[in-house]
Design a protein around this motif. Structure first.
Motif, mmCIF file in Angstrom:
data_model
loop_
_atom_site.group_PDB
_atom_site.id
_atom_site.type_symbol
_atom_site.label_atom_id
_atom_site.label_comp_id
_atom_site.label_asym_id
_atom_site.label_seq_id
_atom_site.Cartn_x
_atom_site.Cartn_y
_atom_site.Cartn_z
ATOM 1 N N HIS A 264 13.063 16.768 -0.442
ATOM 2 C CA HIS A 264 12.640 17.248 -1.703
ATOM 3 C C HIS A 264 12.546 16.250 -2.943
ATOM 4 C CE1 HIS A 264 12.873 21.550 -1.084
ATOM 5 N NE2 HIS A 264 14.066 21.541 -0.278
ATOM 6 N N LYS A 265 13.377 15.206 -2.782
ATOM 7 C CA LYS A 265 13.384 14.042 -4.024
ATOM 8 C C LYS A 265 11.955 13.379 -3.746
ATOM 9 C CE LYS A 265 15.882 13.213 -6.564
ATOM 10 N NZ LYS A 265 16.152 13.721 -7.832
ATOM 11 N N ILE A 266 11.572 13.228 -2.426
ATOM 12 C CA ILE A 266 10.645 12.456 -2.157
ATOM 13 C C ILE A 266 9.242 13.186 -2.596
ATOM 14 C CG2 ILE A 266 8.800 11.844 -0.037
ATOM 15 C CD1 ILE A 266 11.461 10.760 1.620
ATOM 16 N N GLU A 267 9.308 14.555 -2.240
ATOM 17 C CA GLU A 267 8.150 15.463 -2.777
ATOM 18 C C GLU A 267 8.048 15.314 -4.375
ATOM 19 O OE1 GLU A 267 6.924 19.768 -0.481
ATOM 20 O OE2 GLU A 267 8.906 19.646 -1.822
ATOM 21 N N ASP A 268 9.238 15.536 -4.742
ATOM 22 C CA ASP A 268 9.174 15.580 -6.525
ATOM 23 C C ASP A 268 8.584 14.141 -7.070
ATOM 24 O OD1 ASP A 268 9.940 16.456 -9.035
ATOM 25 O OD2 ASP A 268 11.589 15.014 -8.902
ATOM 26 N N VAL A 269 9.017 13.176 -6.503
ATOM 27 C CA VAL A 269 8.712 11.861 -7.047
ATOM 28 C C VAL A 269 7.269 11.613 -6.766
ATOM 29 C CG1 VAL A 269 9.019 9.182 -7.072
ATOM 30 C CG2 VAL A 269 10.857 10.627 -6.873
ATOM 31 N N LEU B 134 -4.827 10.584 -8.706
ATOM 32 C CA LEU B 134 -4.753 9.498 -8.281
ATOM 33 C C LEU B 134 -3.326 8.790 -8.668
ATOM 34 C CD1 LEU B 134 -6.661 6.957 -7.550
ATOM 35 C CD2 LEU B 134 -6.765 6.340 -9.741
ATOM 36 N N PRO B 135 -2.686 8.065 -7.729
ATOM 37 C CA PRO B 135 -1.326 7.422 -8.084
ATOM 38 C C PRO B 135 -1.261 6.747 -9.420
ATOM 39 C CG PRO B 135 -1.849 6.851 -5.744
ATOM 40 C CD PRO B 135 -3.115 7.585 -6.466
ATOM 41 N N ASP C 96 0.867 -1.058 -0.005
ATOM 42 C CA ASP C 96 0.070 -0.161 0.158
ATOM 43 C C ASP C 96 0.983 1.329 0.041
ATOM 44 O OD1 ASP C 96 -2.432 -1.286 -0.153
ATOM 45 O OD2 ASP C 96 -2.752 -1.215 2.008
ATOM 46 N N ALA C 97 2.177 1.157 -0.081
ATOM 47 C CA ALA C 97 3.038 2.339 -0.072
ATOM 48 C C ALA C 97 2.998 3.235 -1.336
ATOM 49 C CB ALA C 97 4.412 1.975 0.455
ATOM 50 N N ASP C 98 3.032 4.424 -1.210
ATOM 51 C CA ASP C 98 2.876 5.167 -2.474
ATOM 52 C C ASP C 98 4.341 5.265 -3.052
ATOM 53 O OD1 ASP C 98 0.110 6.447 -2.534
ATOM 54 O OD2 ASP C 98 0.628 6.764 -0.504
ATOM 55 N N LEU C 99 5.503 4.948 -2.035
ATOM 56 C CA LEU C 99 6.842 5.409 -2.678
ATOM 57 C C LEU C 99 7.805 4.305 -1.611
ATOM 58 C CD1 LEU C 99 8.981 6.911 -4.215
ATOM 59 C CD2 LEU C 99 8.661 8.546 -2.246
ATOM 60 N N LEU C 100 8.483 3.764 -2.370
ATOM 61 C CA LEU C 100 9.582 3.218 -1.445
ATOM 62 C C LEU C 100 10.825 3.765 -1.324
ATOM 63 C CD1 LEU C 100 9.142 -0.566 -2.838
ATOM 64 C CD2 LEU C 100 7.813 0.541 -0.881
ATOM 65 N N GLU D 84 6.509 -2.399 -9.325
ATOM 66 C CA GLU D 84 6.122 -1.298 -9.992
ATOM 67 C C GLU D 84 6.001 0.051 -9.226
ATOM 68 O OE1 GLU D 84 5.834 -1.458 -13.269
ATOM 69 O OE2 GLU D 84 6.667 -3.526 -12.866
ATOM 70 N N THR D 85 5.964 -0.083 -7.714
ATOM 71 C CA THR D 85 6.219 0.966 -6.967
ATOM 72 C C THR D 85 7.303 1.920 -7.351
ATOM 73 O OG1 THR D 85 4.757 -0.277 -5.199
ATOM 74 C CG2 THR D 85 5.647 2.000 -4.510
ATOM 75 N N PRO D 86 7.091 3.251 -7.410
ATOM 76 C CA PRO D 86 8.212 4.264 -7.421
ATOM 77 C C PRO D 86 9.204 4.089 -6.295
ATOM 78 C CG PRO D 86 5.953 5.404 -7.811
ATOM 79 C CD PRO D 86 5.748 4.145 -7.457
ATOM 80 N N VAL D 87 10.461 3.979 -6.702
ATOM 81 C CA VAL D 87 11.470 3.865 -5.623
ATOM 82 C C VAL D 87 12.450 5.160 -5.709
ATOM 83 C CG1 VAL D 87 13.446 2.248 -4.896
ATOM 84 C CG2 VAL D 87 11.210 1.627 -5.946
ATOM 85 N N ILE D 88 13.169 5.371 -4.767
ATOM 86 C CA ILE D 88 14.101 6.478 -4.646
ATOM 87 C C ILE D 88 15.192 5.581 -3.946
ATOM 88 C CG2 ILE D 88 14.975 8.407 -3.370
ATOM 89 C CD1 ILE D 88 12.281 9.669 -3.659
ATOM 90 N N LEU D 89 16.324 5.474 -4.494
ATOM 91 C CA LEU D 89 17.565 4.751 -3.962
ATOM 92 C C LEU D 89 18.574 5.592 -3.134
ATOM 93 C CD1 LEU D 89 19.480 2.200 -3.797
ATOM 94 C CD2 LEU D 89 20.508 3.151 -5.931
ATOM 95 N N ALA D 90 18.421 5.472 -1.772
ATOM 96 C CA ALA D 90 19.167 6.426 -0.776
ATOM 97 C C ALA D 90 20.464 5.640 -0.489
ATOM 98 C CB ALA D 90 18.229 6.585 0.337
ATOM 99 N N LEU D 91 21.608 6.212 -1.186
ATOM 100 C CA LEU D 91 22.979 5.632 -0.700
ATOM 101 C C LEU D 91 23.334 6.283 0.421
ATOM 102 C CD1 LEU D 91 24.386 6.039 -4.237
ATOM 103 C CD2 LEU D 91 23.070 4.252 -3.299
#
Length: 472
Positions: free
Chosen positions: A408-413, A458-459, A308-312, A341-348
């Motif tokens: 900011h990246k979370i907000e943008d994605v 909607l997502p 159910d997450a909108d973003l990982l 298929e859920t949008p992902v941000i890679l945090a290094l």
């Protein structure tokens, strides 16, 4: 169930635990003493689950043993074309292992692979030591880490389902027949059969309790969706800094230690993005290669948080020499869990360890075990298929570096992953109307003769199933 407790299963003491199970009490003691262990690693040709080299996988098993409070005193490894059906390792290695255990005075042997009940039985007969596999070790760690009622239920269920097929060997002292009373004399049932039945009844009770937990979580998610708060889930390999990141972003007091599976129970906190939007960030249980299937099944309610997450936000430790393999393992497990298929941000994470120290000397680690000309080169190695995707942020959760950039990246994605649409849904499609209400942000809604006219945001992952009803 801890390491010492599993050895009690073979003794007469465990009859008392069977009665505990019947009464619904916690069946195993928490008393623990350090044990001396020998680790056994095996590399089998064609094993797709094996993302690490044999030695790296053994090193990870060593850290798992340390997390469980075990003292590792010896290690053994073998390359095989296929696992031996009776003992997993070859006969020569079994003899070598027995001799090594006697020399090092080992209490138990831990295999890096999951053993079948018959393999475990044959090895114990041959080596005369308690044998456990990677799955049992991870279950033991989870039993130590679970703090909430839900976590304890999930771990207990996974343990019982793992040990149930192994009862024949472990409970040989219970093969006597139960004493019959008046009207009950005759063949009766063996004590082993009786205790098997009690274990199965306990498993059924645990599943019912966890189903109630699952329904409760579903109600909580529905309330969350009604508030229209986006959900961001922190995912990643175990011990990469997810809990530290949640603490840094929200001020939460989640336990964060430098050991595998330091935290188990998920924690959710509200965080305000730079633009003022409030989101929910959830710290999820760490993933690992060869994740036991019993845990995946038992933690279904918790893992649904990922669905159910909108973003990982995929947190990776870029200082770890096996960072690429860890990232690939997480990608594979996320696909298996149905959230690929859920949008992902890679945090290094842990970039502070790559920089020069105050005295001008190089940092403690090299960049993911190698030298790279730029961060982009590292990203290309970690995720070759998405090397040019800009949704990558370098951070240090411990020092607070790069967190504003991450927000900011979370907000943008999030803004890119939502779409404004207009729909006319027929009254017969009540399930789709409910979907839009639960997952979307309703701008306007009108009930017309041809259906429900809705203007919503909607997502994007839900737009495809509504395509036939979109008004251009």
């Amino acid at each position: 169930m801890h390491l010492k407790d599993t050895r009690r299963i073979r003794s007469k003491e465990f009859t008392d635990s069977a009665e505990d199970i019947h009464q619904g009490r916690e069946p195993f003691s928490t008393a623990r003493k350090p044990e001396r262990a020998c680790l056994v690693g095996v590399s089998v040709e064609g094993d797709e689950q094996q993302t690490l080299t044999l030695q790296d996988s053994l090193a990870e098993l060593r850290e798992l043993a340390r997390s469980a409070g075990v003292e590792v005193v010896a290690e053994l490894s073998q390359q095989l074309k296929e696992a031996h059906p009776a003992t997993y390792i070859g006969k020569g290695k079994v003899s070598e292992l027995k001799e090594l255990c006697e020399q090092q005075n080992c209490d138990l042997v831990i295999f890096d692979e999951e053993l079948s009940p018959s393999q475990q039985r044959n090895l114990e007969d041959a080596i005369d030591r308690h044998i456990m596999d990677r799955t049992a070790l991870i279950l033991d760690i989870f039993s130590q880490r679970a703090r909430t009622h839900e976590g304890r239920l999930q771990v207990e269920l996974a343990q019982y389902e793992y040990f149930l097929p192994r009862l024949t060997r472990l409970w040989t002292h219970l093969s006597r027949q139960a004493v019959g009373g008046v009207g009950l004399r005759g063949p009766g049932e063996t004590q082993l059969e009786s205790d098997r039945r009690r274990i199965r009844n306990r498993i059924a009770d645990l599943r019912r309790e966890l189903e109630q937990v699952r329904r409760h979580r579903a109600l909580y998610r529905a309330r969350r969706q009604h508030e229209q708060l986006p959900v961001i889930a922190l995912v990643g390999y175990t011990n990469v800094g997810k809990s530290t990141l949640l603490n840094a972003l929200s001020g939460a007091q989640v336990v964060a230690e430098n050991r595998l599976f330091a935290t188990l129970d998920p924690t959710t906190r509200r965080v305000t993005l730079p633009g003022g939007q409030i989101v929910l960030i959830t710290d999820t249980v760490g993933l690992i290669q060869k994740l036991p299937t019993q845990l995946v099944a038992a933690f279904r309610a918790t893992l649904e948080e990922l669905t159910d997450a909108d973003l990982l936000v995929h947190v990776a430790d870029i200082t770890h020499k096996n960072a690429p393999e860890q990232v690939q393992t997480v990608h594979r497990l996320l696909n298996e869990l149905g959230v690929g298929e859920t949008p992902v941000i890679l945090a290094l994470n842990k970039v502070d360890l790559l920089l020069h120290s105050d005295d001008g000397q190089p940092g403690e680690h090299t960049l993911a075990g190698g030298d790279f000309a730029s961060l982009q080169d590292l990203v290309a190695r970690l995720t070759p298929e998405s090397a040019n995707v800009p949704d990558t942020v370098a951070i240090s959760a411990a020092r607070g570096w790069g967190l504003e950039t991450l927000l900011h990246k979370i907000e943008d994605v999030l803004s890119r992953s939502w779409q404004d649409i207009k729909l006319v849904l027929p009254y017969s499609a009540s399930d789709l109307v409910a979907l839009v209400h639960q997952r979307g942000m309703i701008r306007s809604e009108q009930y017309r003769s041809d259906g429900v006219f809705m203007t919503t945001r909607l997502p994007r992952r839900f737009v495809a199933q509504l395509q036939a009803y979109i008004v251009r």
